[in-house]
Design a protein around this motif. Structure first.
Motif, PDB file in Angstrom:
ATOM      1  N   PHE A 288       0.815  -1.215   0.000  1.00 53.24           N
ATOM      2  CA  PHE A 288       0.000   0.000   0.000  1.00 53.24           C
ATOM      3  C   PHE A 288       0.851   1.269   0.000  1.00 53.24           C
ATOM      4  O   PHE A 288       0.350   2.344  -0.349  1.00 53.24           O
ATOM      5  CB  PHE A 288      -0.995  -0.010   1.168  1.00 53.24           C
ATOM      6  N   LYS A 289       2.117   1.166   0.344  1.00 49.97           N
ATOM      7  CA  LYS A 289       2.989   2.323   0.156  1.00 49.97           C
ATOM      8  C   LYS A 289       3.106   2.631  -1.332  1.00 49.97           C
ATOM      9  O   LYS A 289       3.058   3.799  -1.746  1.00 49.97           O
ATOM     10  CB  LYS A 289       4.366   2.067   0.754  1.00 49.97           C
ATOM     11  N   VAL A 290       3.253   1.588  -2.149  1.00 47.37           N
ATOM     12  CA  VAL A 290       3.320   1.776  -3.600  1.00 47.37           C
ATOM     13  C   VAL A 290       2.002   2.307  -4.130  1.00 47.37           C
ATOM     14  O   VAL A 290       1.968   3.214  -4.980  1.00 47.37           O
ATOM     15  CB  VAL A 290       3.688   0.446  -4.294  1.00 47.37           C
ATOM     16  N   VAL A 291       0.889   1.757  -3.631  1.00 48.44           N
ATOM     17  CA  VAL A 291      -0.436   2.216  -4.072  1.00 48.44           C
ATOM     18  C   VAL A 291      -0.651   3.683  -3.696  1.00 48.44           C
ATOM     19  O   VAL A 291      -1.107   4.489  -4.518  1.00 48.44           O
ATOM     20  CB  VAL A 291      -1.549   1.337  -3.453  1.00 48.44           C
ATOM     21  N   LEU A 292      -0.319   4.045  -2.471  1.00 48.14           N
ATOM     22  CA  LEU A 292      -0.499   5.432  -2.023  1.00 48.14           C
ATOM     23  C   LEU A 292       0.338   6.388  -2.861  1.00 48.14           C
ATOM     24  O   LEU A 292      -0.150   7.445  -3.302  1.00 48.14           O
ATOM     25  CB  LEU A 292      -0.132   5.559  -0.547  1.00 48.14           C
ATOM     26  N   ASP A 293       1.598   6.058  -3.088  1.00 48.90           N
ATOM     27  CA  ASP A 293       2.459   6.922  -3.908  1.00 48.90           C
ATOM     28  C   ASP A 293       1.876   7.091  -5.308  1.00 48.90           C
ATOM     29  O   ASP A 293       1.942   8.173  -5.895  1.00 48.90           O
ATOM     30  CB  ASP A 293       3.860   6.321  -4.010  1.00 48.90           C
ATOM     31  N   SER A 294       1.316   6.035  -5.832  1.00 45.51           N
ATOM     32  CA  SER A 294       0.742   6.089  -7.178  1.00 45.51           C
ATOM     33  C   SER A 294      -0.515   6.940  -7.217  1.00 45.51           C
ATOM     34  O   SER A 294      -0.683   7.796  -8.090  1.00 45.51           O
ATOM     35  CB  SER A 294       0.435   4.661  -7.658  1.00 45.51           C
ATOM     36  N   VAL A 295      -1.416   6.718  -6.259  1.00 44.28           N
ATOM     37  CA  VAL A 295      -2.688   7.440  -6.235  1.00 44.28           C
ATOM     38  C   VAL A 295      -2.476   8.914  -5.918  1.00 44.28           C
ATOM     39  O   VAL A 295      -3.025   9.796  -6.581  1.00 44.28           O
ATOM     40  CB  VAL A 295      -3.644   6.797  -5.200  1.00 44.28           C
ATOM     41  N   GLU A 296      -1.647   9.179  -4.923  1.00 40.14           N
ATOM     42  CA  GLU A 296      -1.507  10.551  -4.437  1.00 40.14           C
ATOM     43  C   GLU A 296      -0.521  11.373  -5.263  1.00 40.14           C
ATOM     44  O   GLU A 296      -0.753  12.552  -5.536  1.00 40.14           O
ATOM     45  CB  GLU A 296      -1.054  10.530  -2.975  1.00 40.14           C
ATOM     46  N   GLN A 297       0.589  10.764  -5.678  1.00 39.78           N
ATOM     47  CA  GLN A 297       1.653  11.534  -6.322  1.00 39.78           C
ATOM     48  C   GLN A 297       1.924  11.114  -7.766  1.00 39.78           C
ATOM     49  O   GLN A 297       2.829  11.645  -8.401  1.00 39.78           O
ATOM     50  CB  GLN A 297       2.943  11.378  -5.508  1.00 39.78           C
ATOM     51  N   ASN A 298       1.164  10.169  -8.266  1.00 41.24           N
ATOM     52  CA  ASN A 298       1.349   9.677  -9.636  1.00 41.24           C
ATOM     53  C   ASN A 298       2.746   9.094  -9.844  1.00 41.24           C
ATOM     54  O   ASN A 298       3.350   9.239 -10.910  1.00 41.24           O
ATOM     55  CB  ASN A 298       1.085  10.790 -10.654  1.00 41.24           C
ATOM     56  N   VAL A 299       3.262   8.425  -8.828  1.00 43.17           N
ATOM     57  CA  VAL A 299       4.535   7.720  -8.934  1.00 43.17           C
ATOM     58  C   VAL A 299       4.211   6.256  -9.221  1.00 43.17           C
ATOM     59  O   VAL A 299       3.812   5.512  -8.325  1.00 43.17           O
ATOM     60  CB  VAL A 299       5.362   7.831  -7.642  1.00 43.17           C
ATOM     61  N   VAL A 300       4.361   5.848 -10.467  1.00 44.03           N
ATOM     62  CA  VAL A 300       3.929   4.506 -10.860  1.00 44.03           C
ATOM     63  C   VAL A 300       5.060   3.502 -10.652  1.00 44.03           C
ATOM     64  O   VAL A 300       6.240   3.867 -10.689  1.00 44.03           O
ATOM     65  CB  VAL A 300       3.473   4.476 -12.332  1.00 44.03           C
ATOM     66  N   PRO A 301       4.720   2.246 -10.414  1.00 44.53           N
ATOM     67  CA  PRO A 301       5.760   1.234 -10.212  1.00 44.53           C
ATOM     68  C   PRO A 301       6.554   0.990 -11.488  1.00 44.53           C
ATOM     69  O   PRO A 301       6.002   1.019 -12.589  1.00 44.53           O
ATOM     70  CB  PRO A 301       4.960  -0.019  -9.815  1.00 44.53           C
ATOM     71  N   THR A 302       7.830   0.785 -11.326  1.00 45.43           N
ATOM     72  CA  THR A 302       8.706   0.479 -12.454  1.00 45.43           C
ATOM     73  C   THR A 302       9.452  -0.813 -12.149  1.00 45.43           C
ATOM     74  O   THR A 302       9.993  -0.981 -11.053  1.00 45.43           O
ATOM     75  CB  THR A 302       9.719   1.607 -12.691  1.00 45.43           C
ATOM     76  N   GLU A 303       9.435  -1.721 -13.099  1.00 47.37           N
ATOM     77  CA  GLU A 303      10.102  -3.005 -12.947  1.00 47.37           C
ATOM     78  C   GLU A 303      11.112  -3.189 -14.078  1.00 47.37           C
ATOM     79  O   GLU A 303      10.969  -2.609 -15.146  1.00 47.37           O
ATOM     80  CB  GLU A 303       9.088  -4.159 -12.995  1.00 47.37           C
ATOM     81  N   SER A 304      12.091  -4.003 -13.824  1.00 49.00           N
ATOM     82  CA  SER A 304      13.027  -4.340 -14.891  1.00 49.00           C
ATOM     83  C   SER A 304      13.403  -5.806 -14.762  1.00 49.00           C
ATOM     84  O   SER A 304      13.350  -6.388 -13.681  1.00 49.00           O
ATOM     85  CB  SER A 304      14.278  -3.458 -14.840  1.00 49.00           C
TER      86      SER A 304
END
Length: 385
Positions: free
Chosen positions: A274-290
């Motif tokens: 949910f830290k990743v979800v919150l960052d995405s919802v609130e700040q538009n910081v989307v997950p990046t994978e490689s």
């Protein structure tokens, strides 16, 4: 939410005697297509073995050649098999669809009623979950008809609205998230969000870990798609349906989850996810994978790619590596063309085993396929030699 070291997968059990040989596939298929009464154990072993073969290596040529008999066998076991046979057959159906790729809309059409019956009415939880996954998988990979994809997505949404056993709700949310990656932005705004947001937020606020986690990912995905469609999107837009401030407070609380009634592992998972979800919802910081495939680094960005990766990893496990290298439909879905360069030294033993089929004709076809795309490099592909 790391993709992990795809180039050196070691944590997946393939079962006894896993092999990519055509002889193994033929042996399993002979048992599955023989209409004489077989023991339950023999049928289950054949289904598991067949699934392992399709999972471990890309066997598109074999599946295409035996398409009719394979699909007839799957249909028979989905209709009249035991609960475990139905579950295994549903998984086989997804693996067959992945092997065949798109342009196979008839598979979705022909299996739709059978899968819906198992989803709605079967008493076995595993059978229901696998049938949900099969419906979504066939729709995601196999069909081009956008209206069918939209209708299937809304069907899953209607089931999510109902009270379901935890595992069924998890499977529904997982399948729903996958199909949302195919839905156009305007339909997300007009048809999906208004009807789904209440239930998704309610599941996020529940104390059931798995539905909670997948509902959070669905929320982040929907908002990401809304933003892509409308550059002026603001979280206050959600106030037409829910209190966005209260939603952010809920997400914030989950990043600090410390409910002693949950297992320690679940508490840690809730906090990190949910830290990743919150960052995405609130700040538009989307997950990046490689992920590294041989000597080539491939980057994936955003929730759409994350949900699609989640699907392939679920069904292919260790075979994700081989399919990503050699299955055209997987590369097409991610819009990535891997560069063929087999002269690169220092391949690991796992890489050699996964990229070199024991079927020489298939190996030649694969080499030709990759050679034809040598000059078509993706912007997201970086040479790490």
């Amino acid at each position: 939410m790391s993709l992990g070291d795809v180039s050196n997968p070691t944590n997946t059990e393939l079962g006894d005697g896993a092999s990519s040989s055509e002889d193994q596939l033929n042996n399993h298929l002979d048992i599955l297509t023989d209409k004489k009464k077989k023991s339950v154990n023999a049928t289950k072993a054949a289904l598991k073995g067949f699934n392992n073969e399709l999972m471990t290596n890309f066997c598109g040529e074999f599946v295409a050649k035996n398409r009719t008999s394979i699909l007839e066998s799957i249909k028979r076991h989905l209709k009249s098999g035991t609960a475990e046979e139905k579950s295994l057959a549903a998984r086989t159906l997804v693996l067959v669809t992945i092997s065949l790729g798109n342009e196979n809309e008839d598979i979705y059409d022909n299996f739709y009623d059978t899968l819906i019956t198992n989803i709605k009415y079967h008493e076995n939880i595993s059978t229901r979950c696998e049938s949900i996954g099969a419906l979504a998988g066939c729709c995601f990979v196999g069909i081009h008809d956008y209206e069918k994809a939209l209708n299937c997505t809304e069907f899953l949404q209607s089931l999510i609205e109902e009270e379901q056993p935890s595992e069924v709700q998890k499977s529904l949310l997982e399948a729903y998230g996958l199909l949302l990656t195919r839905i156009q932005g305007q339909d997300i705004i007009d048809r999906i969000l208004p009807n789904a947001i209440y239930r998704i937020v309610a599941l996020i606020s529940s104390n059931d870990t798995n539905p909670q986690l997948y509902a959070g990912e669905v929320l982040a995905l929907i908002i990401e798609q809304y933003r892509e469609e409308d550059e002026e999107f603001d979280l206050t837009y959600l106030d037409e349906y829910i209190d966005h401030s209260q939603l952010l407070d809920t997400l914030e609380e989950l990043t600090k989850e410390n409910d002693r009634h949950r297992a320690k592992k679940d508490r840690s998972l809730i906090r990190s996810r949910f830290k990743v979800v919150l960052d995405s919802v609130e700040q538009n910081v989307v997950p990046t994978e490689s992920a590294k495939f041989q000597h080539q680094q491939v980057a994936f960005k955003g929730w759409i790619h994350y949900k699609q990766l989640q699907f392939f990893r679920e069904y292919l496990h260790i075979g994700f590596y081989d399919h990503f290298l050699n299955n055209p439909v997987v590369q097409e879905i991610f819009d990535i063309k891997l560069r063929a360069d087999f002269s690169a030294p220092h391949l690991t033993g796992v890489e050699k085993r996964l990229t070199r089929s024991s079927n020489s004709a298939e190996a030649k076809a694969r080499t030709q396929f990759l050679s034809n795309r040598r000059k078509n490099r993706s912007d997201r592909l970086n040479d790490t030699d």
